[in-house]
Design an enzyme around this catalytic site. Structure first.
Site, mmCIF file in Angstrom:
data_model
loop_
_atom_site.group_PDB
_atom_site.id
_atom_site.type_symbol
_atom_site.label_atom_id
_atom_site.label_comp_id
_atom_site.label_asym_id
_atom_site.label_seq_id
_atom_site.Cartn_x
_atom_site.Cartn_y
_atom_site.Cartn_z
ATOM 1 N N LYS A 172 0.837 -1.208 0.000
ATOM 2 C CA LYS A 172 0.000 0.000 0.000
ATOM 3 C C LYS A 172 0.873 1.259 0.000
ATOM 4 O O LYS A 172 0.611 2.208 -0.751
ATOM 5 C CB LYS A 172 -0.920 -0.005 1.223
ATOM 6 C CG LYS A 172 -1.715 1.301 1.448
ATOM 7 C CD LYS A 172 -2.789 1.530 0.400
ATOM 8 C CE LYS A 172 -3.405 2.921 0.490
ATOM 9 N NZ LYS A 172 -4.427 3.071 1.517
ATOM 10 N N LYS A 240 1.461 11.805 5.101
ATOM 11 C CA LYS A 240 1.725 10.849 6.178
ATOM 12 C C LYS A 240 2.242 9.529 5.594
ATOM 13 O O LYS A 240 3.236 8.960 6.059
ATOM 14 C CB LYS A 240 0.424 10.633 6.971
ATOM 15 C CG LYS A 240 0.494 9.679 8.131
ATOM 16 C CD LYS A 240 -0.113 8.307 7.860
ATOM 17 C CE LYS A 240 -1.538 8.263 7.395
ATOM 18 N NZ LYS A 240 -1.983 6.886 7.042
#
Lengths: 287, 287
Positions: A172, A240
């Site tokens: 991911k 992030k």
């Protein structure tokens, strides 16, 4: 009999995922830091737990989907945290995007409580969550994935086993690195043409006939041309994820020159944005 | 009556373009630094000029497609160069990829000789050149493009007017910046997953179901996974284009953080490669 399901985290992704679990006939217990969002789900038939621990204690399969690592850690290890309530033989599935190392730490904590763990971040965005067409990238034991696949099938269309604990997160993070760089490549190219006196629309026109076309451009190019950035995937979350990817690279002793440039560019825009824009707002770097 | 056509530069792109012009029934005069390649075209019906100047003197429309700016400048301004032979009222079309500033300099030189100029770099690669499906990005006067479009139609399927002289080059450089960054994003992401113990094929599998999919990945991912880099678009040319794009950005006072990282990465691989690989060989950066 269908397993009982819990879901912690009713954000942009968690809400439609919960609604789809109810639609598929699962008995669902939800918890959310802001109670009002849980109450909305209660109207659709969900039970509302008073703590993450209680949600865990009511569930054979417990899903978590939080916006960042601190939020996830608070829900798992905080007071009345989910780990303390996990049933023996249950499965914790985390669909947040966090570091693979954190996924492995959670897996170890689950094992201590005789529960299984899968890291299962998703792609497909809010649109995919609403349509029940998410793609899950899964790390952990294949047989655990096979066991709970019917639950995931209520929310998604593909459940791809990536490897052991943390492998789902690794893939991911790599995918978001590609997305962030694709969008940055587009905005840098647009800067180059417009500063040279060529209309932005001309480049977009050519892109569509070329090998450079990417699926994400269909969604982000109109936002960039219009200069409006209503968040589909917020820039703060993309940054992030880039920061976590750069940490992972650093730990592996790995140079990522373009990824590092992207992390710095998104960071600059994040710190100078007073609103909460989509990550296509990386185009603001040149304002 | 069909205009007579000249073509200078019989490389990977120029040869199939020349063959398609002959197939479409144009009277074609060719010139190439290495004579043997011109002789091959003669077998298909082309006349072979003894100099760029002679090729220009025989042509209503003169095409140039050279691998880099010095080669183009030599052909235009060198001894017996094409500019000296240009017919009044003819059109010079350059499909090399060079700086917009050089395109504008050629346009001025053509104007002095009462000839028109179009910068018309192409996308579609050798495959598109062979099939006659190139896309031309054109800078210059729209009416000149309309006038010579039948000639371009022998070689391509789209002829997109980008703006004034140099605009075609600007858009081409921006497009190659995107391609270079897309491929670098892919190889950085693959490094991140493989160094973390996840198989490369897992990431490719997920990409195909995601917004991160890009057309160029279909061609380059198999090369990268196999580690074989037979040149479709050579890395040395991609690096040349990145270097020109960075020059253009510098002149415009424009920061391109990811583009700059890509230029340095491709440069490093170019200087350490003893062969002439495709630009997907940017994957060698980590060897």
């Amino acid at each position: 009999m269908k397993p009982s399901v819990g879901l912690i985290g009713l954000g942009l992704m968690g809400r439609p995922m919960a609604a789809n679990l109810l639609k598929a006939g699962y008995s669902l217990t939800v918890w959310n830091r802001t109670r009002a969002r849980a109450d909305e789900l209660a109207k659709l038939g969900a039970k509302v737990a008073s703590s993450p621990r209680e949600a865990a204690a009511s569930s054979d399969v417990l899903l978590t989907i939080l916006s960042d690592p601190p939020a996830l850690e608070a829900v798992l290890w905080g007071s009345d945290g989910a780990l303390a309530g996990l049933r023996k033989g249950s499965v914790l599935v985390d669909s947040s995007t966090v570091a693979p190392e954190l996924a492995r730490r959670i897996a170890a904590a689950c094992a201590e409580r005789s529960a299984d763990f899968l890291d299962a971040p998703v792609t497909g965005g809010t649109w995919g969550a609403e349509k029940g067409e998410l793609v899950f990238m899964v790390g952990g034991k294949k047989e655990v994935l096979d066991h709970i696949e019917p639950v995931l099938a209520a929310m998604g269309k593909r459940f791809l086993h990536m490897g052991g604990h943390g492998a789902g997160q690794t893939v991911k993070l790599a995918m978001n690195l590609i997305l962030a760089l694709e969008v940055q490549a587009l905005v840098e190219a647009l800067q180059l043409v417009t500063r040279s006196g060529v209309e932005a629309a001309r480049l977009i026109e050519v892109l569509q006939s070329s090998m450079a076309r990417a699926a994400v451009f269909d969604v982000k190019a109109p936002m960039i041309l219009a200069g409006t950035f209503a968040p589909s995937f917020p820039l703060r979350l993309m940054h992030k994820d880039l920061a976590i990817a750069m940490d992972l690279a650093r730990q592996a002793g790995l140079q990522l020159p373009a990824g590092s440039a992207a992390e710095q560019t998104y960071r600059a825009v994040r710190s100078s944005s007073s609103d909460d824009p989509d990550y296509a707002a990386v185009a603001r770097f040149w304002q």
